[in-house]
Scaffold this active site. Structure first.
Site, PDB file in Angstrom:
ATOM      1  CB  SER A  92     -19.335 -46.915  26.029  1.00 36.86           C
ATOM      2  OG  SER A  92     -18.568 -45.749  26.275  1.00 36.86           O
ATOM      3  CE1 TYR A 139     -23.864 -44.117  24.829  1.00 37.13           C
ATOM      4  CE2 TYR A 139     -21.832 -43.868  26.081  1.00 37.13           C
ATOM      5  CZ  TYR A 139     -22.476 -44.251  24.922  1.00 37.13           C
ATOM      6  OH  TYR A 139     -21.753 -44.763  23.876  1.00 37.13           O
ATOM      7  CB  ALA A 170     -26.946 -46.193  34.157  1.00 35.92           C
ATOM      8  CB  ALA A 171     -27.484 -47.673  29.066  1.00 34.07           C
ATOM      9  CE  LYS A 172     -23.344 -47.704  24.919  1.00 24.78           C
ATOM     10  NZ  LYS A 172     -23.673 -48.583  23.778  1.00 24.78           N
TER      11      LYS A 172
HETATM   12  P1  NDP Z   1     -24.170 -43.224  15.368  1.00 23.97           P
HETATM   13  O1  NDP Z   1     -25.024 -42.216  16.023  1.00 23.97           O
HETATM   14  O2  NDP Z   1     -23.243 -42.786  14.290  1.00 23.97           O
HETATM   15  O3  NDP Z   1     -25.078 -44.414  14.783  1.00 23.97           O
HETATM   16  C1  NDP Z   1     -26.062 -44.992  15.583  1.00 23.97           C
HETATM   17  C2  NDP Z   1     -26.820 -46.036  14.812  1.00 23.97           C
HETATM   18  O4  NDP Z   1     -27.834 -46.570  15.680  1.00 23.97           O
HETATM   19  C3  NDP Z   1     -27.534 -45.503  13.589  1.00 23.97           C
HETATM   20  O5  NDP Z   1     -27.458 -46.498  12.574  1.00 23.97           O
HETATM   21  C4  NDP Z   1     -28.976 -45.327  14.051  1.00 23.97           C
HETATM   22  O6  NDP Z   1     -29.926 -45.508  13.000  1.00 23.97           O
HETATM   23  C5  NDP Z   1     -29.086 -46.481  15.031  1.00 23.97           C
HETATM   24  N1  NDP Z   1     -30.129 -46.339  16.047  1.00 23.97           N
HETATM   25  C6  NDP Z   1     -30.300 -45.356  16.953  1.00 23.97           C
HETATM   26  N2  NDP Z   1     -31.356 -45.615  17.742  1.00 23.97           N
HETATM   27  C7  NDP Z   1     -31.868 -46.799  17.322  1.00 23.97           C
HETATM   28  C8  NDP Z   1     -32.950 -47.602  17.733  1.00 23.97           C
HETATM   29  N3  NDP Z   1     -33.750 -47.276  18.750  1.00 23.97           N
HETATM   30  N4  NDP Z   1     -33.181 -48.763  17.064  1.00 23.97           N
HETATM   31  C9  NDP Z   1     -32.401 -49.130  16.019  1.00 23.97           C
HETATM   32  N5  NDP Z   1     -31.356 -48.397  15.595  1.00 23.97           N
HETATM   33  C10 NDP Z   1     -31.089 -47.252  16.233  1.00 23.97           C
HETATM   34  O7  NDP Z   1     -23.408 -43.935  16.564  1.00 23.97           O
HETATM   35  P2  NDP Z   1     -22.003 -44.717  16.623  1.00 23.97           P
HETATM   36  O8  NDP Z   1     -21.773 -45.460  15.379  1.00 23.97           O
HETATM   37  O9  NDP Z   1     -20.972 -43.775  17.119  1.00 23.97           O
HETATM   38  O10 NDP Z   1     -22.318 -45.716  17.828  1.00 23.97           O
HETATM   39  C11 NDP Z   1     -22.583 -47.108  17.652  1.00 23.97           C
HETATM   40  C12 NDP Z   1     -22.492 -47.790  19.002  1.00 23.97           C
HETATM   41  O11 NDP Z   1     -21.188 -47.600  19.545  1.00 23.97           O
HETATM   42  C13 NDP Z   1     -23.476 -47.226  20.047  1.00 23.97           C
HETATM   43  O12 NDP Z   1     -23.956 -48.284  20.844  1.00 23.97           O
HETATM   44  C14 NDP Z   1     -22.595 -46.302  20.859  1.00 23.97           C
HETATM   45  O13 NDP Z   1     -23.102 -46.122  22.154  1.00 23.97           O
HETATM   46  C15 NDP Z   1     -21.289 -47.068  20.857  1.00 23.97           C
HETATM   47  N6  NDP Z   1     -20.125 -46.264  21.150  1.00 23.97           N
HETATM   48  C16 NDP Z   1     -19.741 -45.220  20.335  1.00 23.97           C
HETATM   49  C17 NDP Z   1     -18.618 -44.482  20.659  1.00 23.97           C
HETATM   50  C18 NDP Z   1     -18.129 -43.353  19.820  1.00 23.97           C
HETATM   51  O14 NDP Z   1     -17.160 -42.704  20.231  1.00 23.97           O
HETATM   52  N7  NDP Z   1     -18.707 -43.086  18.663  1.00 23.97           N
HETATM   53  C19 NDP Z   1     -17.830 -44.784  21.866  1.00 23.97           C
HETATM   54  C20 NDP Z   1     -18.315 -45.884  22.630  1.00 23.97           C
HETATM   55  C21 NDP Z   1     -19.423 -46.588  22.280  1.00 23.97           C
HETATM   56  P3  NDP Z   1     -30.355 -44.302  11.971  1.00 23.97           P
HETATM   57  O15 NDP Z   1     -29.118 -43.933  11.167  1.00 23.97           O
HETATM   58  O16 NDP Z   1     -31.411 -44.920  11.110  1.00 23.97           O
HETATM   59  O17 NDP Z   1     -30.811 -43.180  12.854  1.00 23.97           O
END
Ligand code: NDP
Length: 250
Positions: A144, A157, A159-161
């Protein structure tokens, strides 16, 4: 992009919705079969399998948290049993538990670090043996821009990223000689469930800071992931590609 990944096999974590879902569809459109990981919403995940099948590709589901080593192991075993190999791992699963540091609970620190960083360690380690034996592999980590800039209220968040970016560079150095390429994509503001509840004032402020003058869509990220997975990106490793409409320029 079409057919650039013909008959390749991809694992996508957190693939059931948002950015992960679009990554699954884009890789399938480019010719890949997909192992989709999700944690909660099985109905959404099953719909996605149907959509991928309609594109003429295969998809299988693996339920479980990426923060558990057993899930990482099952993802790889499922790919091998169903498709015989693993070419691409997209570490996309991620969560937020935002709060100012003084109010940030230890359990929220742990939850975010475990899913967003430890999950990438576990899943990458699980695919490595196969990829190194194949002398081919692409690992793409979703970081991110917050990992580059920091953000008040997101110390866990960020720190993780930032950790994801450091992990990406270190692993890229370790496995380059086996033609396993490791890169990160750092999205800015992308319209998904993760961001839908941000207050309008914050969204308006973000818009002012985005030179391309629009919020990002999951496809904007998925296209870059597909490129990094493709033969066109075979001389790129250890990089973090920012996909944010120009918000953060370095
Ligand atoms: P969403 O919340 O829309 O989707 C997250 C997905 O991750 C879901 O499919 C969820 O599954 C799954 N998930 C959550 N926790 C776990 C876990 N412990 N194990 C397996 N699956 C898990 O998020 P986004 O699509 O927005 O984000 C996707 C990635 O992009 C993330 O890493 C986020 O940090 C990163 N990101 C997003 C941004 C944004 O603006 N949206 C900006 C920068 C980075 P389920 O549906 O089954 O709960």
């Amino acid at each position: 992009m079409s057919e650039m990944l013909q008959d390749m096999v991809a694992i996508v974590t957190g693939g059931s919705r948002g950015i992960g879902r679009e990554i699954c569809l884009t890789l399938a459109e480019a010719g890949a079969d997909i192992v989709i990981n999700f944690i909660d919403d099985e109905d959404e995940a099953k719909d996605l399998v149907r959509e991928i099948n309609e594109l003429g590709r295969k998809a299988v589901l693996v339920e479980g948290s990426v923060a558990e080593a057993a899930t990482a192991q099952t993802l790889v075993e499922t790919a091998i049993e169903n498709f015989g190999r693993v070419d691409i791992l997209v570490n996309n699963a991620g969560i937020t538990r935002d709060n100012l540091m003084l109010r940030l609970k230890e359990e929220d620190w742990d939850a975010v670090l475990n899913t967003n960083l430890k999950g990438i360690y576990l899943c990458s380690k699980a695919v490595l043996k196969t990829m190194m034996k194949q002398h081919f592999g692409r690992i793409i980590n979703i970081a991110s821009v917050v990992g580059l800039t920091g953000n008040a209220g997101q110390a866990n968040y960020a720190a993780a990223k930032a950790g994801v970016i450091g992990l990406t560079k270190s692993l890229a150095r370790e496995v380059a000689s086996r033609q396993v390429l490791v890169n990160a994509v750092a999205p800015g503001y992308i319209e998904t469930k993760m961001t839908e509840n941000l207050p309008q004032a914050i969204k308006d402020d973000l818009m002012q800071r985005i030179p391309l003058n629009r919020l990002g869509k999951p496809k904007d990220v998925a296209n870059v992931v597909a490129f990094l997975a493709s033969p066109a990106a075979s001389y790129i490793t250890g990089q973090t590609i920012v996909v944010d409409g120009g918000m953060v320029m370095q």
